[in-house]
Design a protein around this motif. Structure first.
Motif, PDB file in Angstrom:
ATOM      1  N   THR A   2       0.834  -1.192   0.000  1.00 30.97           N
ATOM      2  CA  THR A   2       0.000   0.000   0.000  1.00 30.97           C
ATOM      3  C   THR A   2       0.873   1.248   0.000  1.00 30.97           C
ATOM      4  O   THR A   2       2.070   1.189   0.248  1.00 30.97           O
ATOM      5  N   ASP A   3       0.228   2.381  -0.272  1.00 29.98           N
ATOM      6  CA  ASP A   3       0.957   3.644  -0.269  1.00 29.98           C
ATOM      7  C   ASP A   3       1.540   3.962   1.099  1.00 29.98           C
ATOM      8  O   ASP A   3       2.543   4.638   1.214  1.00 29.98           O
ATOM      9  N   ALA A   4       0.908   3.455   2.151  1.00 31.09           N
ATOM     10  CA  ALA A   4       1.361   3.752   3.510  1.00 31.09           C
ATOM     11  C   ALA A   4       2.651   3.018   3.846  1.00 31.09           C
ATOM     12  O   ALA A   4       3.350   3.394   4.769  1.00 31.09           O
ATOM     13  N   GLN A   5       2.949   1.967   3.126  1.00 31.17           N
ATOM     14  CA  GLN A   5       4.172   1.221   3.394  1.00 31.17           C
ATOM     15  C   GLN A   5       5.351   1.905   2.711  1.00 31.17           C
ATOM     16  O   GLN A   5       5.194   2.639   1.748  1.00 31.17           O
ATOM     17  N   LEU A   6       6.520   1.619   3.235  1.00 34.26           N
ATOM     18  CA  LEU A   6       7.725   2.209   2.666  1.00 34.26           C
ATOM     19  C   LEU A   6       8.127   1.465   1.397  1.00 34.26           C
ATOM     20  O   LEU A   6       8.303   0.255   1.428  1.00 34.26           O
ATOM     21  N   PRO A   7       8.283   2.167   0.293  1.00 29.78           N
ATOM     22  CA  PRO A   7       8.756   1.487  -0.919  1.00 29.78           C
ATOM     23  C   PRO A   7      10.220   1.105  -0.759  1.00 29.78           C
ATOM     24  O   PRO A   7      11.020   1.885  -0.266  1.00 29.78           O
ATOM     25  N   LYS A  13      18.033   1.643   0.171  1.00 28.85           N
ATOM     26  CA  LYS A  13      17.175   0.985   1.162  1.00 28.85           C
ATOM     27  C   LYS A  13      17.339  -0.533   1.091  1.00 28.85           C
ATOM     28  O   LYS A  13      17.415  -1.191   2.125  1.00 28.85           O
ATOM     29  N   ALA A  14      17.400  -1.054  -0.119  1.00 24.36           N
ATOM     30  CA  ALA A  14      17.557  -2.505  -0.283  1.00 24.36           C
ATOM     31  C   ALA A  14      18.875  -2.972   0.332  1.00 24.36           C
ATOM     32  O   ALA A  14      18.920  -3.998   1.012  1.00 24.36           O
ATOM     33  N   ALA A  15      19.942  -2.216   0.112  1.00 25.28           N
ATOM     34  CA  ALA A  15      21.247  -2.587   0.668  1.00 25.28           C
ATOM     35  C   ALA A  15      21.218  -2.513   2.195  1.00 25.28           C
ATOM     36  O   ALA A  15      21.759  -3.392   2.874  1.00 25.28           O
ATOM     37  N   LEU A  16      20.589  -1.475   2.735  1.00 32.37           N
ATOM     38  CA  LEU A  16      20.506  -1.344   4.190  1.00 32.37           C
ATOM     39  C   LEU A  16      19.682  -2.480   4.796  1.00 32.37           C
ATOM     40  O   LEU A  16      20.013  -2.979   5.873  1.00 32.37           O
ATOM     41  N   LEU A  17      18.631  -2.888   4.118  1.00 36.24           N
ATOM     42  CA  LEU A  17      17.828  -4.013   4.620  1.00 36.24           C
ATOM     43  C   LEU A  17      18.656  -5.293   4.692  1.00 36.24           C
ATOM     44  O   LEU A  17      18.469  -6.102   5.591  1.00 36.24           O
ATOM     45  N   ARG A  18      19.554  -5.465   3.735  1.00 40.38           N
ATOM     46  CA  ARG A  18      20.383  -6.673   3.721  1.00 40.38           C
ATOM     47  C   ARG A  18      21.504  -6.615   4.749  1.00 40.38           C
ATOM     48  O   ARG A  18      21.911  -7.647   5.279  1.00 40.38           O
ATOM     49  N   THR A  19      22.009  -5.429   5.041  1.00 39.69           N
ATOM     50  CA  THR A  19      23.244  -5.333   5.818  1.00 39.69           C
ATOM     51  C   THR A  19      23.105  -4.713   7.209  1.00 39.69           C
ATOM     52  O   THR A  19      24.000  -4.874   8.033  1.00 39.69           O
ATOM     53  N   ASP A  20      22.037  -4.002   7.484  1.00 43.35           N
ATOM     54  CA  ASP A  20      21.922  -3.254   8.736  1.00 43.35           C
ATOM     55  C   ASP A  20      20.743  -3.785   9.556  1.00 43.35           C
ATOM     56  O   ASP A  20      19.581  -3.531   9.236  1.00 43.35           O
ATOM     57  N   ASP A  21      21.059  -4.503  10.647  1.00 39.69           N
ATOM     58  CA  ASP A  21      20.012  -5.089  11.483  1.00 39.69           C
ATOM     59  C   ASP A  21      19.117  -4.023  12.110  1.00 39.69           C
ATOM     60  O   ASP A  21      17.902  -4.201  12.213  1.00 39.69           O
ATOM     61  N   GLY A  22      19.689  -2.922  12.534  1.00 39.60           N
ATOM     62  CA  GLY A  22      18.911  -1.843  13.135  1.00 39.60           C
ATOM     63  C   GLY A  22      17.930  -1.232  12.151  1.00 39.60           C
ATOM     64  O   GLY A  22      16.769  -0.962  12.485  1.00 39.60           O
ATOM     65  N   PHE A  23      18.385  -1.024  10.927  1.00 39.24           N
ATOM     66  CA  PHE A  23      17.523  -0.482   9.879  1.00 39.24           C
ATOM     67  C   PHE A  23      16.393  -1.456   9.579  1.00 39.24           C
ATOM     68  O   PHE A  23      15.225  -1.062   9.489  1.00 39.24           O
ATOM     69  N   ARG A  24      16.740  -2.719   9.469  1.00 41.60           N
ATOM     70  CA  ARG A  24      15.734  -3.751   9.180  1.00 41.60           C
ATOM     71  C   ARG A  24      14.688  -3.796  10.288  1.00 41.60           C
ATOM     72  O   ARG A  24      13.495  -3.911  10.035  1.00 41.60           O
ATOM     73  N   GLN A  25      15.119  -3.651  11.540  1.00 43.01           N
ATOM     74  CA  GLN A  25      14.194  -3.657  12.670  1.00 43.01           C
ATOM     75  C   GLN A  25      13.242  -2.455  12.604  1.00 43.01           C
ATOM     76  O   GLN A  25      12.045  -2.589  12.872  1.00 43.01           O
ATOM     77  N   HIS A  30       7.837  -0.446  11.481  1.00 39.04           N
ATOM     78  CA  HIS A  30       6.984   0.430  10.672  1.00 39.04           C
ATOM     79  C   HIS A  30       5.873  -0.391  10.016  1.00 39.04           C
ATOM     80  O   HIS A  30       4.700   0.004  10.021  1.00 39.04           O
ATOM     81  N   GLN A  31       6.225  -1.541   9.474  1.00 39.87           N
ATOM     82  CA  GLN A  31       5.240  -2.398   8.816  1.00 39.87           C
ATOM     83  C   GLN A  31       4.232  -2.964   9.818  1.00 39.87           C
ATOM     84  O   GLN A  31       3.040  -3.062   9.512  1.00 39.87           O
ATOM     85  N   ALA A  32       4.685  -3.307  11.013  1.00 37.55           N
ATOM     86  CA  ALA A  32       3.777  -3.823  12.043  1.00 37.55           C
ATOM     87  C   ALA A  32       2.788  -2.738  12.480  1.00 37.55           C
ATOM     88  O   ALA A  32       1.589  -3.012  12.672  1.00 37.55           O
ATOM     89  N   LEU A  33       3.283  -1.513  12.629  1.00 40.14           N
ATOM     90  CA  LEU A  33       2.391  -0.407  12.972  1.00 40.14           C
ATOM     91  C   LEU A  33       1.371  -0.181  11.866  1.00 40.14           C
ATOM     92  O   LEU A  33       0.187   0.053  12.138  1.00 40.14           O
ATOM     93  N   ASP A  34       1.816  -0.253  10.625  1.00 44.43           N
ATOM     94  CA  ASP A  34       0.917  -0.075   9.488  1.00 44.43           C
ATOM     95  C   ASP A  34      -0.198  -1.119   9.511  1.00 44.43           C
ATOM     96  O   ASP A  34      -1.368  -0.795   9.294  1.00 44.43           O
ATOM     97  N   GLU A  35       0.163  -2.347   9.816  1.00 43.84           N
ATOM     98  CA  GLU A  35      -0.823  -3.427   9.874  1.00 43.84           C
ATOM     99  C   GLU A  35      -1.842  -3.179  10.988  1.00 43.84           C
ATOM    100  O   GLU A  35      -3.050  -3.335  10.791  1.00 43.84           O
ATOM    101  N   ARG A  36      -1.370  -2.778  12.168  1.00 41.11           N
ATOM    102  CA  ARG A  36      -2.281  -2.516  13.287  1.00 41.11           C
ATOM    103  C   ARG A  36      -3.190  -1.320  12.985  1.00 41.11           C
ATOM    104  O   ARG A  36      -4.387  -1.341  13.275  1.00 41.11           O
ATOM    105  N   ILE A  37      -2.622  -0.281  12.384  1.00 40.30           N
ATOM    106  CA  ILE A  37      -3.416   0.902  12.019  1.00 40.30           C
ATOM    107  C   ILE A  37      -4.499   0.517  11.016  1.00 40.30           C
ATOM    108  O   ILE A  37      -5.647   0.948  11.129  1.00 40.30           O
TER     109      ILE A  37
END
Length: 86
Positions: A2-7, A13-25, A30-37
């Motif tokens: 959805t538009d509310a999720q981060l592209p 962003k893709a590289a950070l998701l693969r390499t940075d645990d803090g960023f991935r968390q 963010h996605q969990a909050l989006d789901e609850r909202i």
């Protein structure tokens, strides 16, 4: 997605998701909050507590998005300022 999720099409962003645990968390939170909202916004007759929770979660989600985008900006390659002719 959805538009509310981060592209995540952005290579930084893709590289950070693969390499940075803090960023991935942060992204997962963010996605969990989006789901609850989304769940709360689909309620036909939300209670006052549920409306308050939805508003609070939207604020938290926006703050997370700001943190995520700041991290991405910090990893973007810097560009030299354009040369001016004198």
């Amino acid at each position: 997605m959805t538009d509310a999720q981060l592209p995540m099409k952005d290579p930084v962003k893709a590289a950070l998701l693969r390499t940075d645990d803090g960023f991935r968390q942060l992204v997962q939170e963010h996605q969990a909050l989006d789901e609850r909202i989304r769940h709360l916004s689909n309620l036909n007759y939300p209670t006052d507590q549920q409306r308050y929770e939805e508003i609070s979660l939207k604020k938290k989600k926006l703050a997370l998005k700001d943190r995520i985008e700041a991290i991405v900006r910090g990893h973007l390659p810097t560009q030299a300022p354009p040369l001016t002719q004198q």
